[in-house]
Design an enzyme around this catalytic site. Structure first.
Site, PDB file in Angstrom:
ATOM      1  CB  SER A 103     -20.385  26.944 -10.797  1.00 47.96           C
ATOM      2  OG  SER A 103     -19.751  27.077  -9.549  1.00 47.96           O
ATOM      3  N   GLY A 134     -27.012  40.003   7.465  1.00 49.86           N
ATOM      4  CA  GLY A 134     -26.421  41.333   7.607  1.00 49.86           C
ATOM      5  C   GLY A 134     -26.637  42.284   6.455  1.00 49.86           C
ATOM      6  CB  VAL A 135     -27.976  42.038   3.056  1.00 53.89           C
ATOM      7  CG1 VAL A 135     -26.736  41.273   2.691  1.00 53.89           C
ATOM      8  CG2 VAL A 135     -29.181  41.105   3.177  1.00 53.89           C
ATOM      9  N   GLY A 136     -29.561  43.743   5.749  1.00 53.56           N
ATOM     10  CA  GLY A 136     -30.606  44.716   6.060  1.00 53.56           C
ATOM     11  C   GLY A 136     -32.017  44.229   5.843  1.00 53.56           C
ATOM     12  CE  LYS A 137     -32.260  38.100   5.309  1.00 52.58           C
ATOM     13  NZ  LYS A 137     -30.822  38.306   5.556  1.00 52.58           N
ATOM     14  CE  LYS A 167     -20.612  31.084  -8.694  1.00 52.75           C
ATOM     15  NZ  LYS A 167     -21.002  30.004  -9.601  1.00 52.75           N
ATOM     16  N   GLY A 196     -31.744  36.470   1.368  1.00 56.90           N
ATOM     17  CA  GLY A 196     -30.393  36.973   1.189  1.00 56.90           C
ATOM     18  C   GLY A 196     -29.499  36.587   2.344  1.00 56.90           C
TER      19      GLY A 196
END
Length: 812
Positions: free
Chosen positions: A684, A364-367, A727, A361
């Site tokens: 995309s 800064g998402v807490g991994k 998105k 991920g």
């Protein structure tokens, strides 16, 4: 008074019970007598014919045995000499005459008096039959062997046994000189038949010889070991003297012994113990000040510090684990659910190996922080290993001891640091490893992260296997594509997407704000944040998938609030949307909002970035020219190809949507994606490019509230894309209420937070016809006059129109 009854061969005699002693006929020995009854029996015998009946008592510990505790068969003996010793003790010398059996006890006080039955007199020398002769030879031969093994039989006794002609007397002489139990000797004495006595004696000799041979083998081994130990001791003592003369003293010897003791107590596996002791032996033969001895000391210290058998007791309480994980982290439900599943299986099957999980991920998402919470929930020791920038294989496996300054690898050091065999080891930034001429560390990680191989992980420094199967490995990465495929295959991947606005708000209110208030020495009553202010910090002062910058901004507010309170301007501070700029300054980021009106040639696309999703405005302008295609905005090769594919598709349907067939010759087309300093790439944006082109060519505006994402093919099909959640969140943040997405991405809709799904209309599309219907204000209509002419000249258009008419009929 002694009475002889010759006919019945009976004698009335005083009986003396013997403790632990059996007297045989023709045996001369002396013993001490101290019991009152025994002394009186001796006195009675001396007053008459000096004959006394000596019988062994069954329990030697019994002071006053009853007749039931005295054997029946004994030996009629003649007293040769009495000697009174101090303390009422008499030393008596006796000679056994012949065996007899107790018939009757006449009295028990003041001494035992019995009637003893003896056998009829026999010739002095019994005739020898061949059977007896063979038995005699066996007995004599075995006794000689017995005498050699024991080394307790004198040469005179051996000579006497060999020369003895009376085989009835032979068994008594041998039995008297053998070391046998009381019961065994009593069995020989109780047998009146000379032949049977020899048979019993032979059986005992054979058994004793077997035991003595085993004892001898044991003694030889023990003696050899003792001799070796004595030799080693002697050599060590010499070495000590030499070392003392050299000024090294006894400290080195004490150190060697200390190592040996530690190795014995450490509970090492046999192979590790053998290796360690071998190194200690090498060390003992060196000078204490030599360079090699220092290397060996370091090696031994490393082995002894490893947790070979130390384990922490794992906490398998599911409720406790869920409570701990929810307390420390908001969101990250996939990771939490996987840990709860692991605990549930561990409860059912205790031998389950630790899982090897990779958390992928954005930053800064807490991994990293959730790994510490997992260790806390499972009661495992926690160690973090950063692999970012590691490019040397020896960092993982260690250096061989042939090199100067060799040391174990990071895995072994992590186990030493953890202090237990079953820690949780976090391998942080796995995707940041690289390689050079020194080797590839990702290849070394293949063994570490393979549950089938890491049971015998060999560090180059240790040179002995260490079991890593009990370790729980947790790895983190920002980009899955940067991890080599074989290494990725060994890990269970859990994708962690960026936090949505609502999640960031909850994380800030529950965790970040209380933490920063405490870190800055403030109290909750002194500083308060409105939820609206927190949302503004998230939207206008940070742009990230995680919450690191959000925490920094909260910290900045805390510093300014602390200054306000300490200076006495205010007693408490409340941060609101209106005064937020006083603490953080002007807004840093302004998100692209939905267009205020429907516009021609401008379509809203959606992009994935490492810090989350973003909206992408694509502009198309037409100018008279010769058909050149201009692409600007730092577009990558894939995005440029998508633009060409979109243009080719528009050319193929030009007549169907009312566009001149030769527009590509008469007009130059300029495609621009704003924020030109930022590189952009990926397929995309294909349908967005096509819609912007069609809008510019047909002069039909694009709906202002619509954003779209999807790859386009030459035939107008819409292919799936990645990063849908990010998105859609970007579209929601920009105020867009309708998102077009590929039909094949329908499976990913569940990942989008429910509160966002409720506010945004998600339309799945599989062809450009559906895209145009949803994205444009109206569907482009063909010029029928030109279309008829085109059908005549181009049969492909006629076939396409026939298919469309059939599809319309079916739809109606």
């Amino acid at each position: 008074m002694t009475q002889k009854k010759e006919r019945q061969e009976q004698l009335v005699l005083p009986l003396l019970p013997l403790r632990g002693l059996v007297v045989f006929p023709h045996m001369i020995l002396h013993f001490d007598v101290g019991r009152v009854k025994s002394v009186k029996a001796l006195e009675e015998a001396m007053m008459n014919n000096q004959l006394i009946f000596l019988v062994a008592q069954k329990d030697p510990e019994m002071e006053d045995p009853g007749k039931e505790n005295i054997y029946k068969v004994g030996t009629i003996s003649r007293i040769k000499q009495l000697l009174r010793l101090p303390g009422d003790t008499i030393r008596v010398l006796v000679e056994g005459v012949e065996r007899a059996v107790v018939v009757e006890y006449l009295s028990e006080e003041p001494y035992y008096q019995v009637v003893a039955l003896k056998k009829a007199r026999r010739p002095k020398v019994l005739p020898r039959k061949p059977e007896i002769e063979a038995l005699l030879r066996q007995v004599v031969g075995h006794f000689e062997k017995y005498a050699k093994l024991t080394n307790r039989i004198s040469q005179d006794t051996n000579f006497t046994v060999s020369a003895l002609e009376d085989y009835a007397r032979l068994s008594d002489v041998i039995a008297a000189n053998m070391v046998l139990k009381l019961e065994q000797k009593q069995r020989i004495l109780s047998e009146f038949s000379p032949k049977k006595r020899l048979e019993k004696l032979l059986d005992m000799l054979v058994k004793e010889i077997e035991i003595l041979e085993v004892e001898q083998n044991i003694n030889i081994k023990v003696r050899q070991k003792i001799d070796k130990n004595q030799k080693e001791y002697y050599l060590r003592e010499q070495l000590k003297v030499i070392q003392n003369e050299l000024g090294e003293g006894s400290q080195f010897s004490d150190e060697i012994e200390e190592y040996r003791e530690k190795i014995e107590k450490a509970g090492l596996p046999e192979y590790a113990k053998e290796k360690a002791l071998k190194e200690v032996d090498r060390l003992s033969k060196m000078y204490s000040s030599s360079a090699e001895s220092s290397v060996i000391r370091t090696y031994l210290d490393c082995i002894l510090e490893l947790p070979w058998n130390t384990k922490t007791e794992e906490n398998l309480d599911l409720e406790n684990a869920e409570k701990v994980l929810n307390k420390d982290h908001y969101g990250l439900n996939k990771v939490k659910e996987r840990m709860i599943e692991y605990l549930a299986i561990r409860k059912l099957k205790n031998s389950l190996q630790g899982p090897i999980i990779c958390l992928v991920g954005p930053p800064g998402v807490g991994k990293t922080s959730i790994a510490r919470s997992i260790a806390k929930a499972l009661n495992r020791n926690y160690v973090r290993m950063s692999l970012g920038g590691v490019r040397d294989e020896a960092e993982i496996r260690g250096h061989r001891r042939t090199y100067v300054g060799a040391m174990p690898g990071r895995i072994i050091n992590a186990l030493k640091q953890a202090g237990s065999k079953n820690p949780l080891i976090l391998l942080d930034e796995t995707d940041k490893m690289s390689h050079d001429f020194r080797g590839d560390p990702t290849s070394a990680m293949l063994e570490v992260l393979d549950g089938e191989q890491n049971k015998e992980f060999r560090d180059h420094y240790l040179e002995i296997p260490f079991d890593l199967s009990a370790v729980m490995f947790l790895t983190t990465a920002n980009y899955k594509d940067a991890i080599p495929r074989p290494l990725l295959d060994r890990m269970e991947i859990i994708d962690i997407s960026g936090y949505v606005e609502e999640e960031k708000v909850q994380i800030a209110l529950r965790h970040l704000i209380p933490k920063q208030i405490e870190n800055h020495g403030l109290k909750k009553s002194q500083l308060r944040f409105d939820e609206a202010a927190v949302r503004d910090i998230i939207n206008y002062y940070t742009r990230e998938a995680g919450v690191r910058n959000l925490e920094r901004k909260i910290s900045e507010v805390c510093r300014k609030a602390a200054k306000t309170i300490v200076s006495g301007q205010k007693k408490s501070v409340r941060v609101t949307r209106n005064n937020l700029e006083n603490y953080l300054g002007a807004k840093i980021y302004l998100y692209d909002k939905a267009n205020e009106r429907d516009e021609i040639g401008i379509a809203r696309g959606l992009a994935w970035t490492p810090v989350g999703g973003d909206t992408l405005s694509i502009e198309v302008n037409l100018m008279p020219g010769d058909g050149q295609l201009e692409l600007t905005g730092q577009l990558g090769d894939v995005m440029k190809e998508s633009a060409r594919i979109a243009r080719s598709y528009v050319r193929s349907i030009a007549e169907l949507i009312g566009i001149e067939r030769d527009f590509h010759k008469r007009y130059d087309m300029h495609i621009h994606v704003p924020e030109g300093a930022i590189p952009k790439d990926g397929p995309s944006a294909g349908i967005t490019l096509a819609v912007a082109m069609i809008s510019a060519l047909t002069k039909i505006p694009v709906r202002k509230n619509v954003a779209m994402t999807g790859e386009i093919t030459l035939r107008g099909r819409v292919l799936p894309i990645g990063g849908l959640k990010e998105k859609v969140l970007a579209a929601h943040r920009a105020g867009i209420d309708t998102v077009l997405l590929p039909a094949e991405n329908k499976k990913d809709i569940d990942e989008i937070p429910e509160n966002v799904r409720e506010k945004i209309k998600l339309i799945t599309v599989s062809s450009m016809d559906q895209v145009m219907k949803a994205a444009l204000v109206r569907f482009p209509e063909p010029d029928k006059k030109k279309l008829c002419e085109s059908e005549k000249s181009d049969p492909l258009i006629a076939v396409k129109n026939a298919k469309d008419e059939a599809a319309t009929t079916l739809e109606n």
